[in-house]
Design a protein around this motif. Structure first.
Motif, mmCIF file in Angstrom:
data_model
loop_
_atom_site.group_PDB
_atom_site.id
_atom_site.type_symbol
_atom_site.label_atom_id
_atom_site.label_comp_id
_atom_site.label_asym_id
_atom_site.label_seq_id
_atom_site.Cartn_x
_atom_site.Cartn_y
_atom_site.Cartn_z
ATOM 1 N N GLY A 22 -1.213 -8.726 16.635
ATOM 2 C CA GLY A 22 -1.488 -8.747 15.200
ATOM 3 C C GLY A 22 -1.724 -7.380 14.597
ATOM 4 N N THR A 23 -1.339 -6.326 15.307
ATOM 5 C CA THR A 23 -1.499 -4.958 14.820
ATOM 6 C C THR A 23 -0.239 -4.534 14.074
ATOM 7 O OG1 THR A 23 -2.903 -4.431 16.705
ATOM 8 C CG2 THR A 23 -1.952 -2.571 15.511
ATOM 9 N N TRP A 24 -0.415 -4.050 12.857
ATOM 10 C CA TRP A 24 0.729 -3.587 12.066
ATOM 11 C C TRP A 24 1.139 -2.183 12.482
ATOM 12 C CZ3 TRP A 24 3.974 -6.179 9.116
ATOM 13 C CH2 TRP A 24 3.589 -7.443 8.672
ATOM 14 N N GLN A 25 2.461 -1.961 12.486
ATOM 15 C CA GLN A 25 3.011 -0.653 12.806
ATOM 16 C C GLN A 25 4.082 -0.298 11.787
ATOM 17 O OE1 GLN A 25 3.461 0.218 17.181
ATOM 18 N NE2 GLN A 25 3.591 -2.012 17.209
ATOM 19 N N ILE A 26 4.219 0.993 11.532
ATOM 20 C CA ILE A 26 5.256 1.504 10.646
ATOM 21 C C ILE A 26 6.108 2.459 11.463
ATOM 22 C CG2 ILE A 26 5.759 2.821 8.551
ATOM 23 C CD1 ILE A 26 2.997 1.927 7.502
ATOM 24 N N PHE A 27 7.425 2.290 11.355
ATOM 25 C CA PHE A 27 8.366 3.110 12.109
ATOM 26 C C PHE A 27 9.196 3.966 11.155
ATOM 27 C CE2 PHE A 27 7.463 -0.651 14.612
ATOM 28 C CZ PHE A 27 7.182 -0.112 15.854
ATOM 29 N N PRO A 28 9.679 5.126 11.603
ATOM 30 C CA PRO A 28 10.458 6.009 10.732
ATOM 31 C C PRO A 28 11.783 5.378 10.315
ATOM 32 C CG PRO A 28 10.443 6.840 12.980
ATOM 33 C CD PRO A 28 9.539 5.663 12.950
ATOM 34 N N GLN A 29 12.322 5.882 9.221
ATOM 35 C CA GLN A 29 13.616 5.408 8.733
ATOM 36 C C GLN A 29 14.748 5.935 9.613
ATOM 37 O OE1 GLN A 29 13.167 6.964 4.774
ATOM 38 N NE2 GLN A 29 12.846 4.908 3.943
ATOM 39 N N GLN A 30 14.563 7.119 10.163
ATOM 40 C CA GLN A 30 15.602 7.725 11.000
ATOM 41 C C GLN A 30 15.163 7.651 12.451
ATOM 42 O OE1 GLN A 30 16.965 11.479 9.601
ATOM 43 N NE2 GLN A 30 16.987 10.838 7.472
ATOM 44 N N PHE A 31 16.038 7.129 13.293
ATOM 45 C CA PHE A 31 15.691 6.878 14.684
ATOM 46 C C PHE A 31 15.411 8.147 15.483
ATOM 47 C CE2 PHE A 31 18.165 3.114 13.452
ATOM 48 C CZ PHE A 31 17.196 2.161 13.662
ATOM 49 N N LYS A 32 15.912 9.290 15.035
ATOM 50 C CA LYS A 32 15.675 10.526 15.793
ATOM 51 C C LYS A 32 14.244 11.037 15.649
ATOM 52 C CE LYS A 32 17.402 13.476 12.121
ATOM 53 N NZ LYS A 32 18.373 14.451 11.718
ATOM 54 N N GLU A 33 13.517 10.570 14.624
ATOM 55 C CA GLU A 33 12.118 10.951 14.467
ATOM 56 C C GLU A 33 11.285 10.171 15.471
ATOM 57 O OE1 GLU A 33 10.765 10.742 10.431
ATOM 58 O OE2 GLU A 33 12.567 11.691 9.675
ATOM 59 N N ARG A 34 10.275 10.822 16.039
ATOM 60 C CA ARG A 34 9.527 10.230 17.150
ATOM 61 C C ARG A 34 8.088 9.864 16.790
ATOM 62 N NH1 ARG A 34 9.670 13.905 22.022
ATOM 63 N NH2 ARG A 34 8.158 12.319 22.508
ATOM 64 N N TRP A 35 7.827 9.488 15.581
ATOM 65 C CA TRP A 35 6.471 9.132 15.198
ATOM 66 C C TRP A 35 6.395 7.640 14.870
ATOM 67 C CZ3 TRP A 35 5.871 6.803 10.550
ATOM 68 C CH2 TRP A 35 6.868 7.010 9.603
ATOM 69 N N THR A 36 5.211 7.101 14.958
ATOM 70 C CA THR A 36 4.893 5.770 14.463
ATOM 71 C C THR A 36 3.481 5.819 13.898
ATOM 72 O OG1 THR A 36 4.028 5.016 16.587
ATOM 73 C CG2 THR A 36 6.333 4.539 16.140
ATOM 74 N N MET A 37 3.167 4.840 13.077
ATOM 75 C CA MET A 37 1.809 4.704 12.568
ATOM 76 C C MET A 37 1.342 3.304 12.902
ATOM 77 S SD MET A 37 2.057 6.784 8.947
ATOM 78 C CE MET A 37 0.767 5.846 8.243
ATOM 79 N N ARG A 38 0.102 3.185 13.348
ATOM 80 C CA ARG A 38 -0.467 1.900 13.752
ATOM 81 C C ARG A 38 -1.793 1.703 13.032
ATOM 82 N NH1 ARG A 38 -0.714 2.020 19.668
ATOM 83 N NH2 ARG A 38 1.489 1.596 19.432
ATOM 84 N N LEU A 39 -1.973 0.530 12.441
ATOM 85 C CA LEU A 39 -3.213 0.222 11.744
ATOM 86 C C LEU A 39 -4.283 -0.116 12.764
ATOM 87 C CD1 LEU A 39 -4.629 -0.133 9.035
ATOM 88 C CD2 LEU A 39 -3.869 -2.518 9.043
ATOM 89 N N VAL A 40 -5.336 0.700 12.795
ATOM 90 C CA VAL A 40 -6.464 0.500 13.710
ATOM 91 C C VAL A 40 -7.711 0.350 12.843
ATOM 92 C CG1 VAL A 40 -7.794 1.486 15.609
ATOM 93 C CG2 VAL A 40 -5.322 1.906 15.470
ATOM 94 N N GLU A 41 -8.212 -0.868 12.779
ATOM 95 C CA GLU A 41 -9.343 -1.223 11.914
ATOM 96 C C GLU A 41 -8.999 -0.898 10.464
ATOM 97 O OE1 GLU A 41 -13.114 0.065 13.435
ATOM 98 O OE2 GLU A 41 -12.571 -0.553 15.462
#
Length: 70
Positions: A22-41
């Motif tokens: 149930g944790t939300w994540q956001i992924f980059p629009q371009q696959f070559k970028e290596r970041w993600t964001m995850r909602l923690v609390e």
């Protein structure tokens, strides 16, 4: 999806997904970028590669996404 970061990310075309826990994540629009964001609390955790970097408040997360949108 009540979180303003998720709403804005989706509007800008980022991929937003909820994992099995149930944790939300956001992924980059371009696959070559290596970041993600995850909602923690109540904050967003920026992960680059596989290394957690920093917790962001909502306004900081939106600014980060704004600079990386197409």
């Amino acid at each position: 999806m009540k979180d303003p970061v998720l709403k804005q990310a989706k509007a800008w075309g980022f991929v937003c997904q909820e994992d099995n826990q149930g944790t939300w994540q956001i992924f980059p629009q371009q696959f070559k970028e290596r970041w993600t964001m995850r909602l923690v609390e109540d904050r967003w955790l920026l992960i680059v590669g596989d290394t957690p970097q920093v917790h962001l408040y909502s306004h900081e997360a939106i600014t980060f996404l704004e600079r990386r949108r197409r």
